[in-house]
Design an enzyme around this catalytic site. Sequence first.
Site, PDB file in Angstrom:
ATOM      1  N   LYS A 247       0.841  -1.196   0.000  1.00 51.92           N
ATOM      2  CA  LYS A 247       0.000   0.000   0.000  1.00 51.92           C
ATOM      3  C   LYS A 247       0.877   1.247   0.000  1.00 51.92           C
ATOM      4  O   LYS A 247       1.858   1.325   0.757  1.00 51.92           O
ATOM      5  CB  LYS A 247      -0.898  -0.032   1.236  1.00 51.92           C
ATOM      6  CG  LYS A 247      -1.932   1.080   1.342  1.00 51.92           C
ATOM      7  CD  LYS A 247      -2.796   0.848   2.586  1.00 51.92           C
ATOM      8  CE  LYS A 247      -3.886   1.897   2.757  1.00 51.92           C
ATOM      9  NZ  LYS A 247      -4.730   1.611   3.949  1.00 51.92           N
TER      10      LYS A 247
ATOM     11  N   SER B  55      -9.315   1.359   3.142  1.00 54.78           N
ATOM     12  CA  SER B  55      -8.501   2.145   2.243  1.00 54.78           C
ATOM     13  C   SER B  55      -7.463   1.314   1.501  1.00 54.78           C
ATOM     14  O   SER B  55      -6.868   1.775   0.521  1.00 54.78           O
ATOM     15  CB  SER B  55      -7.803   3.262   3.029  1.00 54.78           C
ATOM     16  OG  SER B  55      -6.961   2.737   4.030  1.00 54.78           O
TER      17      SER B  55
ATOM     18  N   SER C 246      -9.641  -0.923   7.389  1.00 53.03           N
ATOM     19  CA  SER C 246      -9.084  -0.966   6.040  1.00 53.03           C
ATOM     20  C   SER C 246      -8.329  -2.241   5.720  1.00 53.03           C
ATOM     21  O   SER C 246      -8.080  -2.530   4.552  1.00 53.03           O
ATOM     22  CB  SER C 246      -8.155   0.240   5.829  1.00 53.03           C
ATOM     23  OG  SER C 246      -8.864   1.446   6.012  1.00 53.03           O
TER      24      SER C 246
END
Length: 570
Positions: free
Chosen positions: A72, A146, A170
């Site tokens: 990420k 996210s 997330s």
Amino acid sequence: MNAVGNVAELAGTLSPTDRVVRAFRRIAEVDRPEVWILLRSETDVLADARAVEDRLAAGDDLPLAGLLVAVKDNVDVAGLPTTAACPEFAYPATETASGVARLVEQGAVVLGKTNLDQFATGLVGTRSPYGAVRGSWDPERVSGGSSSGSAVAVALGIADIGIGTDTAGSGRVPAAFAGLVGLKLSLGVIPTHGVVPACVDYDCLTVFATDLDCAVAAARVMAGPDTRDPRSRRWPADVRLAAPAAPVVAVPRAEDLEPLSPEYRAAFDATVSALEATGVATRTVDISGLLDAATLLYDGAVVAQRYAAVGQFLDSSPAGADPTVAAIVAGAKAPAAHELVTDLDALRRAKVAAAATLAGCDALLLPTTTEHPTIAAVQADPLGINRRMGTYTNFCNLLDMAAVAVPGAATAEGHPFGVMFVVPAFDDQVAVDLGARLTGVPAPALVDGGVELAVFGAHLRGQPLHFQLEDIGARFTGAVSTTDAYRLYALDTVPPKPGLVRRGPGLGAPIRGEVFRVSAAGLGSFLGALPAPMALTSVELSDGRSVVGFSCTHDAVDGAADITERGGWV
């Protein structure tokens, strides 16, 4: 076999370079450029894979050799920019986040940096100037945020391991939407050094994988304190190393499940039934206090941590700022200091209340989220849907709890549906074991350490004192036998116990027993409460090991029946 061993077998099915070639072929096939903010060149990734092969040839033990990692893009990888999905925020990372660095040390290879809800603010995966990350199995639906790109990269068969973060869900919501495993360990167990903060006290580095073995193997490698992260924590001395054989799992009341869509409610009920079919007992509890605590993450003063993280940057109105994210962060500037103090007190009280609610239960089973919306629906109602999706995830970090997200029963339409096993801090292994039980796979070992303890009588599985081992979270590791230096006697005790005594090589017979791994504090509690004439001492096993084991004093067997010829207590 432990998780690392199983994954080593997976990694060995293809060479590291072959895995890279296959991944880039898959990237071309699926044509999902929005998954990546920066995809490294195939040449560079192949060079890293060859370096892993060179290390293997030199004799290095690399349990994750060649497994491919999607990171990420709010997590640093040295030599690559970190953007947090905002171009103007980008900076060149000079070192790799400690959790990712530990994966690389064990042979994993980084593919690139993945898209996310900007500054890790959102559960939808659409709040990014690099594009909305579409669902892995239905491009009309959201991928979940996210950590959207990392989850989809795994779900599409590109990466073996997805690295995300989780402040409000997330690392779990995208797993639910994609049919993945998502691990959100206890706060600080995986250090957040090298992670762009969202709410710094409540951020976690998380793992996605298609199966529990791979996810646990990655998390096990990543875990451990780092002095560069002042919030990092190690497993405590009394950490539980297993769920009990007959666990009790809390489930919510019907009224606590009202936020679920009809499809998800039916799937949750089916999942509870499937769990009960494995022999798990369920207990209905009132979780309204947990759900109330969840609202403090965005509706309370705790959200001020979001402003502290990136508020001043967003005040400069960068062109790439997502309007929804910018508005949320700007609003986080408003709470006064006394409001934060009040909310922190409320969280402490909620944590105590949560412990009371779940007393007598080994975990809480929850739906991961409420529904699976379309991208169009989220665009029409970006705040309302996002808020609803965090109903069951937002409280977890606020109350210092861990969660393991696994696939539950599919919906009536055959779509993925996910659930979480939520546990108190440091009971992560219990949640892993329950996730394995629900999904029908052997439970991998997450927590390193502990002491091997051999038992030969009343503490064996099925015997009257075995509950004492379960109470301290002992983990069964296998059946064993001693060398022929031991004799076994039936002691006149309540309950009846055997007495194991070492007489010398050839003066006894192999005695059957079982070995459990127990925490250091658990072993200490056994020793402190041990009644005479029992003792803990080194016991020699037939496989050449010496482990701590139950025995008794020599004088205790005077007049006791010698039952050595039975070869064991049972």
